[in-house]
Design a protein around this motif. Sequence first.
Motif, PDB file in Angstrom:
ATOM      1  N   ASP A  29       0.820  -1.212   0.000  1.00  0.00           N
ATOM      2  CA  ASP A  29       0.000   0.000   0.000  1.00  0.00           C
ATOM      3  C   ASP A  29       0.854   1.262   0.000  1.00  0.00           C
ATOM      4  OD1 ASP A  29      -2.298  -1.505   0.006  1.00  0.00           O
ATOM      5  OD2 ASP A  29      -2.531  -1.449   2.192  1.00  0.00           O
ATOM      6  N   THR A  30       2.039   1.195   0.638  1.00  0.00           N
ATOM      7  CA  THR A  30       2.925   2.357   0.679  1.00  0.00           C
ATOM      8  C   THR A  30       4.349   1.918   0.348  1.00  0.00           C
ATOM      9  OG1 THR A  30       3.513   2.132   3.010  1.00  0.00           O
ATOM     10  CG2 THR A  30       1.520   3.393   2.517  1.00  0.00           C
ATOM     11  N   ILE A  31       5.188   2.904  -0.001  1.00  0.00           N
ATOM     12  CA  ILE A  31       6.591   2.607  -0.297  1.00  0.00           C
ATOM     13  C   ILE A  31       7.305   2.084   0.945  1.00  0.00           C
ATOM     14  CG2 ILE A  31       8.794   3.642  -0.965  1.00  0.00           C
ATOM     15  CD1 ILE A  31       7.254   5.537  -2.778  1.00  0.00           C
ATOM     16  N   ASP A  32       7.006   2.671   2.119  1.00  0.00           N
ATOM     17  CA  ASP A  32       7.655   2.233   3.356  1.00  0.00           C
ATOM     18  C   ASP A  32       7.338   0.778   3.665  1.00  0.00           C
ATOM     19  OD1 ASP A  32       8.876   4.640   3.758  1.00  0.00           O
ATOM     20  OD2 ASP A  32       7.347   5.424   5.115  1.00  0.00           O
ATOM     21  N   GLU A  33       6.060   0.388   3.457  1.00  0.00           N
ATOM     22  CA  GLU A  33       5.689  -1.000   3.702  1.00  0.00           C
ATOM     23  C   GLU A  33       6.415  -1.931   2.740  1.00  0.00           C
ATOM     24  OE1 GLU A  33       1.479  -1.462   3.585  1.00  0.00           O
ATOM     25  OE2 GLU A  33       1.101  -0.105   5.258  1.00  0.00           O
ATOM     26  N   ALA A  34       6.560  -1.497   1.499  1.00  0.00           N
ATOM     27  CA  ALA A  34       7.249  -2.312   0.501  1.00  0.00           C
ATOM     28  C   ALA A  34       8.717  -2.503   0.879  1.00  0.00           C
ATOM     29  CB  ALA A  34       7.133  -1.655  -0.875  1.00  0.00           C
ATOM     30  N   LEU A  35       9.352  -1.428   1.321  1.00  0.00           N
ATOM     31  CA  LEU A  35      10.758  -1.524   1.720  1.00  0.00           C
ATOM     32  C   LEU A  35      10.930  -2.435   2.931  1.00  0.00           C
ATOM     33  CD1 LEU A  35      11.812   2.213   1.263  1.00  0.00           C
ATOM     34  CD2 LEU A  35      12.630   0.279  -0.086  1.00  0.00           C
ATOM     35  N   GLY A  57       1.153   3.630  -7.043  1.00  0.00           N
ATOM     36  CA  GLY A  57      -0.054   3.287  -6.307  1.00  0.00           C
ATOM     37  C   GLY A  57      -0.950   4.486  -6.109  1.00  0.00           C
ATOM     38  N   SER A  58      -2.162   4.210  -5.583  1.00  0.00           N
ATOM     39  CA  SER A  58      -3.136   5.279  -5.352  1.00  0.00           C
ATOM     40  C   SER A  58      -4.031   4.881  -4.199  1.00  0.00           C
ATOM     41  CB  SER A  58      -3.974   5.526  -6.613  1.00  0.00           C
ATOM     42  OG  SER A  58      -5.028   6.419  -6.333  1.00  0.00           O
ATOM     43  N   ASP A  59      -4.440   5.886  -3.396  1.00  0.00           N
ATOM     44  CA  ASP A  59      -5.353   5.625  -2.288  1.00  0.00           C
ATOM     45  C   ASP A  59      -6.805   5.548  -2.744  1.00  0.00           C
ATOM     46  OD1 ASP A  59      -3.326   5.549  -0.434  1.00  0.00           O
ATOM     47  OD2 ASP A  59      -3.408   7.701  -0.038  1.00  0.00           O
ATOM     48  N   GLY A  60      -7.087   5.983  -3.968  1.00  0.00           N
ATOM     49  CA  GLY A  60      -8.459   5.983  -4.471  1.00  0.00           C
ATOM     50  C   GLY A  60      -9.308   7.022  -3.772  1.00  0.00           C
ATOM     51  N   PHE A  61     -10.605   6.870  -3.944  1.00  0.00           N
ATOM     52  CA  PHE A  61     -11.545   7.796  -3.300  1.00  0.00           C
ATOM     53  C   PHE A  61     -12.398   6.998  -2.337  1.00  0.00           C
ATOM     54  CE2 PHE A  61     -15.698  10.000  -3.154  1.00  0.00           C
ATOM     55  CZ  PHE A  61     -15.271  11.209  -2.630  1.00  0.00           C
ATOM     56  N   LEU A  62     -12.218   7.303  -1.023  1.00  0.00           N
ATOM     57  CA  LEU A  62     -12.899   6.564   0.032  1.00  0.00           C
ATOM     58  C   LEU A  62     -12.626   5.062  -0.080  1.00  0.00           C
ATOM     59  CD1 LEU A  62     -16.348   8.414   0.144  1.00  0.00           C
ATOM     60  CD2 LEU A  62     -14.368   8.766   1.621  1.00  0.00           C
ATOM     61  N   ILE A  64     -12.228   3.412  -2.735  1.00  0.00           N
ATOM     62  CA  ILE A  64     -12.646   2.858  -4.028  1.00  0.00           C
ATOM     63  C   ILE A  64     -11.573   3.186  -5.059  1.00  0.00           C
ATOM     64  CG2 ILE A  64     -14.402   2.923  -5.837  1.00  0.00           C
ATOM     65  CD1 ILE A  64     -16.401   3.792  -3.670  1.00  0.00           C
ATOM     66  N   GLY A  65     -11.173   2.180  -5.816  1.00  0.00           N
ATOM     67  CA  GLY A  65     -10.141   2.384  -6.826  1.00  0.00           C
ATOM     68  C   GLY A  65      -8.746   2.423  -6.251  1.00  0.00           C
ATOM     69  N   LYS A  66      -8.597   1.920  -5.042  1.00  0.00           N
ATOM     70  CA  LYS A  66      -7.280   1.920  -4.399  1.00  0.00           C
ATOM     71  C   LYS A  66      -6.347   0.970  -5.141  1.00  0.00           C
ATOM     72  CE  LYS A  66      -5.091   1.262   0.100  1.00  0.00           C
ATOM     73  NZ  LYS A  66      -5.297   0.970   1.525  1.00  0.00           N
ATOM     74  N   LYS A  67      -5.106   1.409  -5.412  1.00  0.00           N
ATOM     75  CA  LYS A  67      -4.127   0.596  -6.130  1.00  0.00           C
ATOM     76  C   LYS A  67      -2.840   0.503  -5.316  1.00  0.00           C
ATOM     77  CE  LYS A  67      -3.319   1.433 -10.370  1.00  0.00           C
ATOM     78  NZ  LYS A  67      -2.962   2.205 -11.598  1.00  0.00           N
ATOM     79  N   PRO A  68      -2.253  -0.687  -5.222  1.00  0.00           N
ATOM     80  CA  PRO A  68      -0.987  -0.811  -4.491  1.00  0.00           C
ATOM     81  C   PRO A  68       0.187  -0.322  -5.328  1.00  0.00           C
ATOM     82  CG  PRO A  68      -1.608  -2.925  -5.394  1.00  0.00           C
ATOM     83  CD  PRO A  68      -2.744  -1.983  -5.727  1.00  0.00           C
ATOM     84  N   TRP A  69       1.259  -0.002  -4.635  1.00  0.00           N
ATOM     85  CA  TRP A  69       2.503   0.342  -5.308  1.00  0.00           C
ATOM     86  C   TRP A  69       3.192  -0.947  -5.756  1.00  0.00           C
ATOM     87  CZ3 TRP A  69       4.608   5.274  -6.046  1.00  0.00           C
ATOM     88  CH2 TRP A  69       3.898   6.321  -5.451  1.00  0.00           C
TER      89      TRP A  69
END
Length: 658
Positions: A29-35, A57-62, A64-69
Amino acid sequence: MVTLEKIRAEMKSRLDTDQQLHNVDVHADTIDEALADAAVQLDTKVGNLQYEVIEKGSDGFLGIGKKPWKLKIYQDPSTVKKVQKLASEGLFTDDELEDTEKTVDRDGMFYVRHFGSDIMLKIVLPLGSGAPIQLREVLDEVKREDTISFDEDAIKKYIKNGTDNEYQKVGDYKHVQAGDVLIAVDIAKDEMSGTLIVSPPAMSGQEASVEAIKRACFQQGILADCVLEDKVREFVDSPVYNTPFEICHAVMPVDGHDSYISYNFETDPKKLKPKVSEESGRINFKQLNQIQNVIAGQPLATKVPAEKGKGGKTLLGRWLDAKDGKDTVVQLGANTEWDRDGITIKASIDGEVMIVNGKITVEPVKYLDAVNVKTGDIKFVGTVIIKGSVEEGFRVEATNIEVNGIVDKSHLEATGNIIVSQGIFGKGEGYIKAGKSLWAKFINEATVEVEENVVVNDSIINSNVTAMKNIIVRGKKAQILGGHLLATEEICAKKIGSPGGGTETILEVGIDPRAKKRLEELQKMQSKNTTEYEKLDLDIQTLEQQKKLRKKLPQDKEDKLSEFKEKQQQLYQELEQINDEIAGIQAHLKELKAIGKVKAEDTVYAGVKIYIRDALDEIKMDCKKTTFFYDDASKLSKRGEYEPPAADIGMPDGYTAD
């Protein structure tokens, strides 16, 4: 000229580097988590990783549409090589890699940046044997097509002295505003973090400066406390364009800690360590240090009050609550109390501090099965009760000592009373000292010194016993056989000495034993110093006679004469001090009003020597039921009918043994 061979060599070098890359593809979900995930997979530290963004990646809207890095993360080849080298030498632990890197030499580094219309330079000086920065390399970056002017002398100065981690102006360039970087700051939906996205500058465009990045953050309403200064500077030094780079983080709330106890002693007995010799470095297994002694009034622990939580803030200033710590009730154990400040726990008596049922407790009594290799030497400020025996070679020091078994060739010392139910086998080296009295079944070949009374239920054999009051031997046998006994008041027994007088037995009463012993020591010193003084006097007279005849002595003999005179003067002063102390002790012994008596209920055998004060009564023939006393009129020792002991000495309070 670039040749085919050079190209092949360069390609081979790049291939070797690529083969060293350890990489993984990570979705998070985030770069820090990936590292963090990659650090686990590659078995290294986050600081040793580099990455490439495959898909943003993207947090989407509420949600919805959230994309991982999607990142390709790999370990820096230089750290891989270091790990491999350490492994080959048998020194490898990846956890130690960071510490290893801190100790290696570091080359100098420089950064040339263009802010506004200024050419800025930052110099990081080399460490250790690291390679210095070359002026030519810096000038190659400073000299561009758009460079107007630069100060080479200033550049040289900064290369030599550094720039204190700041950028310094070294020139001007033709600034074209249209080529400036574009700075955007993206705030997460929860306002907990903010990322920076910067487009690369065109030629003659301005790069991202610390001030420009901060200004972009503030324009978004981000609090200054949330901007990560180190991350901003990191980006300015090593920009990553068109890639999100976290530079802001919320000020996280900090929950207050609960109240707790800070102990001044070791609460885990298993962590108490034996004493280690400073000279040899070896463990002394007789000094196991298993007892933690404290005295009355000594601080044992402190209650640290509960702490209030410290609230945080999101990037935009939304308050984040923190929990306050809870206060816990502290219950005190036996023989402890609160000090006036209400937070310090102190001992109310002398003893051993320990945790009993979770409470700080001071125990005035130490119970032991025996004193041996399992316990080591014992040193305790309270009473020690030993169910068994004190084995040979060990020491027990305490306020009071009670031994239900045997005391072997060992050292017992108490500021109070000592009780030995089964007797003392000193074997010629045992030593017992009590600040009050000693009770024992028997004393055999030991040295005993007490400030009050010695009470024995069987016999004293071949021992040196000194008591500032009485020595009483009672019971069926009640015999004194051999040795040297001194008491201020009375020495009482049934039988004294041995038939035939084969063992020397000396008894002294009516004197101060401690003063008498000191007097004997001083008299020996007096005799020795007097002999040495007279010898020196003879040597001085001989040299002075030679000097008188020759009118001058050789230098070595002159030095010797001075040395002899100096030594003689020193001995003279010491003799004066010794004589004064002897005179004082003799006066004290003459004024002593103690009525010293030796009482034998049965027999005093021939050969026994009895001193009543300074008067000697050497027994020539066995005598029965006799009391020996001092006659003031004649200044001699006299004999009379047997008298029972004047002192009725019972057991001390609290003694429970038979």
